[in-house]
Design an enzyme around this catalytic site. Structure first.
Site, short mmCIF file in Angstrom:
data_model
loop_
_atom_site.label_atom_id
_atom_site.label_comp_id
_atom_site.label_asym_id
_atom_site.label_seq_id
_atom_site.Cartn_x
_atom_site.Cartn_y
_atom_site.Cartn_z
N LYS A 43 28.67 1.80 42.69
CA LYS A 43 29.31 1.07 43.80
C LYS A 43 29.62 -0.35 43.31
O LYS A 43 28.82 -0.94 42.57
CB LYS A 43 28.37 1.03 45.01
CG LYS A 43 28.87 0.20 46.19
CD LYS A 43 29.93 0.91 47.00
CE LYS A 43 30.47 0.04 48.14
NZ LYS A 43 31.73 0.57 48.70
N CYS A 126 40.34 -3.19 46.81
CA CYS A 126 39.66 -2.82 48.05
C CYS A 126 40.45 -3.37 49.23
O CYS A 126 40.81 -4.55 49.24
CB CYS A 126 38.26 -3.40 48.07
SG CYS A 126 37.49 -3.14 49.65
C1 DHB Z 1 35.36 -0.08 50.62
C2 DHB Z 1 35.66 -0.45 49.31
C3 DHB Z 1 36.79 0.09 48.69
O1 DHB Z 1 37.16 -0.24 47.43
C4 DHB Z 1 37.58 0.97 49.41
O2 DHB Z 1 38.67 1.48 48.81
C5 DHB Z 1 37.29 1.31 50.71
C6 DHB Z 1 36.17 0.78 51.32
C7 DHB Z 1 34.19 -0.63 51.34
O3 DHB Z 1 33.12 -0.85 50.73
O4 DHB Z 1 34.31 -0.84 52.53
#
Ligand code: DHB
Length: 302
Positions: A43, A126
């Site tokens: 993660k 993200c």
């Molecule tokens: C999250 C992180 C990500 O890279 C993604 O694509 C979707 C959600 C998150 O931790 O919320």
């Protein structure tokens, strides 16, 4: 047949656990490696300890999943235990980092290089981390700035930005990242943000309301992105987005991916997804007389 060398990472097959899918849980990552993943991604690790969003954080909808976990992290200063536990992992471990400024990205990279991950994924895609409202990976210039800064602190550890399908020109972002020192490109992250509303409750279902969309629905977008990136760069590509079975994985290799990420499929097929997908790839290859997966990487190009 499936042995893959991805940027120097020796993998028994090209499948890679996508970041975040097994949370920040070293024991689960090790289990995924034992159950057949060619490599596993942690993660994303951030600059400071952060709790993440309230539940529900992940939902299934008609054609895939949607998630807003909120980038929970122990922070790089507290990451040692997870890295130490992962030393015995049966497959190469890819660390993942995020930040909300160039300085934070380099701070986190510097904070984890001592643990010597096989590779560092740079999460510039993200839907929840933005600079002035913009996802880092939507602009070639901003993406390249992050990659250049991280490359300067990473030494020999290969670095791989993870790109967003929301860039106007993902091939241009990939090319700018390669120029800035990326050793590989990872594409794609979730699409979004999207949202799911429950008609009876008359409310959004995710606690965060909005989240990243993944699963079978995004496969055609992922294939198109990887196809365009393959034509724009010479570094290897980790392709992911909606890969659920061996045939999907073969198609992703044909688009140009050397390694193939698996995320949402673990929800549908369990932790065995990696072995199942590998076996299905082998069955297809035998039928087609393909001896090595290398033969089909990029095969869909003219
Ligand atoms: C999250 C992180 C990500 O890279 C993604 O694509 C979707 C959600 C998150 O931790 O919320």
């Amino acid at each position: 047949m499936l042995e893959t060398d991805f940027c120097g990472l020796k993998m028994k097959n090209p499948t890679v656990l996508a970041s975040g899918v097994m949370g920040c849980n070293a024991a689960l990552l090790k289990r995924v490696a034992r159950e057949g993943a060619g490599a596993v991604t942690m993660k994303s690790i951030g600059p400071k300890e952060k709790e993440g969003h309230k539940n529900p954080t992940v939902l299934e909808w008609e054609h895939g999943l949607i998630n807003a976990v909120g980038l929970p992290t122990a922070g790089y200063k507290n990451a040692e235990k997870e890295f130490k536990e992962l030393e015995k992992c049966k497959s190469p471990v890819i660390a993942s980092i995020y930040g909300s400024s160039i300085e934070e990205f380099t701070e986190v990279a510097e904070g984890i290089i001592g643990f010597e991950p096989a590779m560092i994924e740079i999460n510039i895609s993200c839907p929840n981390t933005k600079r002035e409202g913009q996802i880092f990976g939507t602009s070639p210039e901003v993406a390249a700035e992050v990659v250049k800064a991280v490359a300067e602190v990473c030494g020999k550890i290969p670095i791989m930005p993870k790109l967003t399908p929301q860039a106007n020109n993902i091939a241009a972002v990939a090319a700018a990242c390669e120029q800035a020192g990326a050793n590989a490109i990872c594409a794609i992250n979730t699409l979004g943000p999207g949202m799911v509303i429950d008609a009876d409750a008359r409310k959004p279902v995710l606690a965060n309301k909005f989240g990243g969309v993944s699963g079978p629905a995004i496969k055609p977008i992922a294939l198109r992105c990887v196809y365009q990136i393959y034509e724009a760069v010479s570094v290897p590509i980790l392709g992911l987005g909606g890969i659920s079975n061996g045939r999907d994985a073969i198609e992703m290799a044909m688009a140009g991916a050397t390694a193939i990420g698996v995320g949402s499929a673990t929800f549908y097929r369990g932790i065995e997804a990696f072995k199942l997908i590998s076996d299905e790839m082998k069955t297809w290859m035998k039928e087609q007389g393909v001896k090595s997966i290398k033969e089909i990487v990029g095969a869909a190009h003219d």
